[in-house]
Structure formats: structure tokens, C-alpha cells
Scaffold this motif. Structure first.
Motif, mmCIF file in Angstrom:
data_model
loop_
_atom_site.group_PDB
_atom_site.id
_atom_site.type_symbol
_atom_site.label_atom_id
_atom_site.label_comp_id
_atom_site.label_asym_id
_atom_site.label_seq_id
_atom_site.Cartn_x
_atom_site.Cartn_y
_atom_site.Cartn_z
ATOM 1 N N ILE A 112 0.673 23.181 11.499
ATOM 2 C CA ILE A 112 -0.195 22.019 11.365
ATOM 3 C C ILE A 112 0.529 21.027 10.466
ATOM 4 O O ILE A 112 0.851 21.338 9.318
ATOM 5 N N SER A 113 0.795 19.848 10.998
ATOM 6 C CA SER A 113 1.512 18.818 10.262
ATOM 7 C C SER A 113 0.596 17.611 10.111
ATOM 8 O O SER A 113 0.003 17.158 11.087
ATOM 9 N N ILE A 114 0.471 17.115 8.889
ATOM 10 C CA ILE A 114 -0.318 15.905 8.646
ATOM 11 C C ILE A 114 0.637 14.818 8.173
ATOM 12 O O ILE A 114 1.338 14.982 7.170
ATOM 13 N N ASP A 115 0.685 13.729 8.937
ATOM 14 C CA ASP A 115 1.490 12.571 8.584
ATOM 15 C C ASP A 115 0.571 11.495 8.036
ATOM 16 O O ASP A 115 -0.434 11.147 8.663
ATOM 17 N N ILE A 116 0.937 10.975 6.868
ATOM 18 C CA ILE A 116 0.155 9.906 6.245
ATOM 19 C C ILE A 116 1.013 8.664 6.130
ATOM 20 O O ILE A 116 2.173 8.731 5.725
ATOM 21 N N SER A 117 0.435 7.548 6.526
ATOM 22 C CA SER A 117 1.039 6.248 6.257
ATOM 23 C C SER A 117 -0.003 5.458 5.467
ATOM 24 O O SER A 117 -1.187 5.483 5.793
ATOM 25 N N ALA A 118 0.455 4.806 4.412
ATOM 26 C CA ALA A 118 -0.470 4.073 3.541
ATOM 27 C C ALA A 118 0.134 2.734 3.179
ATOM 28 O O ALA A 118 1.357 2.578 3.101
ATOM 29 N N ASN A 119 -0.759 1.786 2.936
ATOM 30 C CA ASN A 119 -0.356 0.441 2.568
ATOM 31 C C ASN A 119 -1.161 0.015 1.340
ATOM 32 O O ASN A 119 -2.388 0.145 1.322
ATOM 33 N N VAL A 120 -0.472 -0.482 0.315
ATOM 34 C CA VAL A 120 -1.111 -0.978 -0.899
ATOM 35 C C VAL A 120 -0.850 -2.477 -0.970
ATOM 36 O O VAL A 120 0.313 -2.906 -0.967
ATOM 37 N N THR A 121 -1.929 -3.281 -1.008
ATOM 38 C CA THR A 121 -1.809 -4.731 -0.964
ATOM 39 C C THR A 121 -2.529 -5.357 -2.153
ATOM 40 O O THR A 121 -3.693 -5.034 -2.404
ATOM 41 N N GLN A 122 -1.835 -6.252 -2.857
ATOM 42 C CA GLN A 122 -2.447 -6.990 -3.968
ATOM 43 C C GLN A 122 -3.089 -8.249 -3.407
ATOM 44 O O GLN A 122 -2.440 -9.051 -2.737
ATOM 45 N N LEU A 123 -4.378 -8.416 -3.668
ATOM 46 C CA LEU A 123 -5.113 -9.610 -3.273
ATOM 47 C C LEU A 123 -5.639 -10.273 -4.541
ATOM 48 O O LEU A 123 -5.361 -9.814 -5.645
ATOM 49 N N LYS A 124 -6.420 -11.314 -4.436
ATOM 50 C CA LYS A 124 -6.957 -12.005 -5.611
ATOM 51 C C LYS A 124 -7.912 -11.107 -6.386
ATOM 52 O O LYS A 124 -9.027 -10.856 -5.961
ATOM 53 N N GLY A 125 -7.452 -10.575 -7.509
ATOM 54 C CA GLY A 125 -8.302 -9.776 -8.386
ATOM 55 C C GLY A 125 -8.524 -8.334 -7.963
ATOM 56 O O GLY A 125 -9.180 -7.581 -8.667
ATOM 57 N N ILE A 126 -8.026 -7.942 -6.794
ATOM 58 C CA ILE A 126 -8.209 -6.560 -6.338
ATOM 59 C C ILE A 126 -6.909 -6.042 -5.722
ATOM 60 O O ILE A 126 -6.032 -6.813 -5.333
#
Length: 174
Positions: A112-126
Motif C-alpha cells: 500500500i503506497s500513499i503519495d501526497i502532494s501539497a501546496n502552501v500558499t501565502q495570501l493576504k494575512g493567511i
């Protein structure tokens, strides 16, 4: 002969049930909502590092990351006994008087293989984090036999909770 009919019907039922879809249909908006979390008053780098720590804590191995782009790719692999294969092997062994067990492939575990892709984005104040997880089942030959997006909110929520804890610790340990 009754026993043969019984096992034939049983194998057909198991095959049909194994092909049935396990995922309930969700809209794209519902999936994105489940996969996304926003964090107030934190920098992209703090959340990026917290995401990496959360994935490492869960046993994932980072395959790629870019803090400027806010992208993280990770993988986790485990093995699991394939119940259908065990039953099929037992029936085949019975009908071949044990020859199938002696000469056949006796590896009953799938990867069982779990692949994760994630994105971290800076927006106004968050800072926004979106995580996508794909679970793959590979047979003993390494072939992908099943691949599905994980659509369980609790799976993503548990990662987001770990990120929150890590962000809190990072901000309060300075």
C-alpha cells in the motif's frame, strides 16, 4: 459437485464485490474544501516546515520539496495481506490437491503506497495549505491494481491538526 458450485458462486460474488466502487461521489468543490486549511498570522515558511514535520511524524518520506514554490511531495509505503488473494489461493490449493501451494506464488501481501502532494500558499494575512493524497495498492509483482484519491475528511483533518500544533510550537518557542 455441490461444493464446486458453491466455491464458484463464492468466487464470483467476491469478484463483483471487489470491483464495486468504495468512494462516494463528491464534487470538486467538496474535495478541495476537505483538502484545504487556512492558517492565520503565520508565514509561508513556518507553515511549510510544519507541513513537512507533520508528514515526517506520520512516517512519510519526502521525495521532493521547494519552499519558494510551497510544494511538497511525499510517500509512505506499508504492506497488507490481500484477503481475496488468500481465499483464492486456499480454494486453488484445495482443488489442485496442494500443488498450487507448492508451485505457485505464495506472496499474499500487497504493498500500500500513499503519495501526497501539497501546496502552501501565502495570501493576504493567511497561509493556505492544500493536501492531496492518493492511495495505491500494488500486487506482489509491483503492478498497480488499485488507485484511489483518499476522500476521508478525518484523514486530512488529522494532518491539519499536526500542522497546527507544529505552528503553535514554532511560534511560542522563540
Amino acid at each position: 459437485m455441490n461444493l464446486l458450485k458453491y466455491f464458484s458462486v463464492l468466487l464470483c460474488v467476491i469478484s463483483v464485490l471487489g470491483c464495486a466502487s468504495k468512494q462516494q461521489q463528491m464534487s470538486t468543490l467538496e474535495v478541495r474544501s476537505m483538502q484545504t486549511k487556512e492558517y492565520d498570522s503565520t508565514t509561508q515558511l513556518v507553515v511549510f516546515k510544519a507541513l513537512i514535520n507533520a508528514l515526517l511524524d506520520r512516517g512519510f518520506t519526502l521525495t521532493s520539496s521547494d519552499s519558494d514554490a510551497g510544494v511538497v511531495l511525499a510517500n509512505s509505503t506499508t504492506t497488507q495481506t490481500n484477503g481475496t488473494e488468500v481465499l483464492t489461493k486456499a480454494v486453488a490449493t484445495y482443488f489442485t490437491l496442494g500443488l498450487n501451494w507448492v508451485f505457485g506464488d505464495n506472496n499474499l501481501d500487497d504493498t500500500i503506497s500513499i503519495d501526497i502532494s501539497a501546496n502552501v500558499t501565502q495570501l493576504k494575512g493567511i497561509t493556505r495549505v492544500r493536501i492531496n493524497a492518493i492511495a495505491k495498492r500494488l500486487n506482489s509483482s509491483g503492478e498497480v491494481v488499485e488507485s484511489d484519491m483518499i476522500v476521508e475528511p478525518q484523514y486530512y483533518n488529522s494532518i491539519f491538526e499536526q500542522i497546527e500544533k507544529s505552528v503553535f510550537l514554532e511560534q511560542n518557542l522563540d
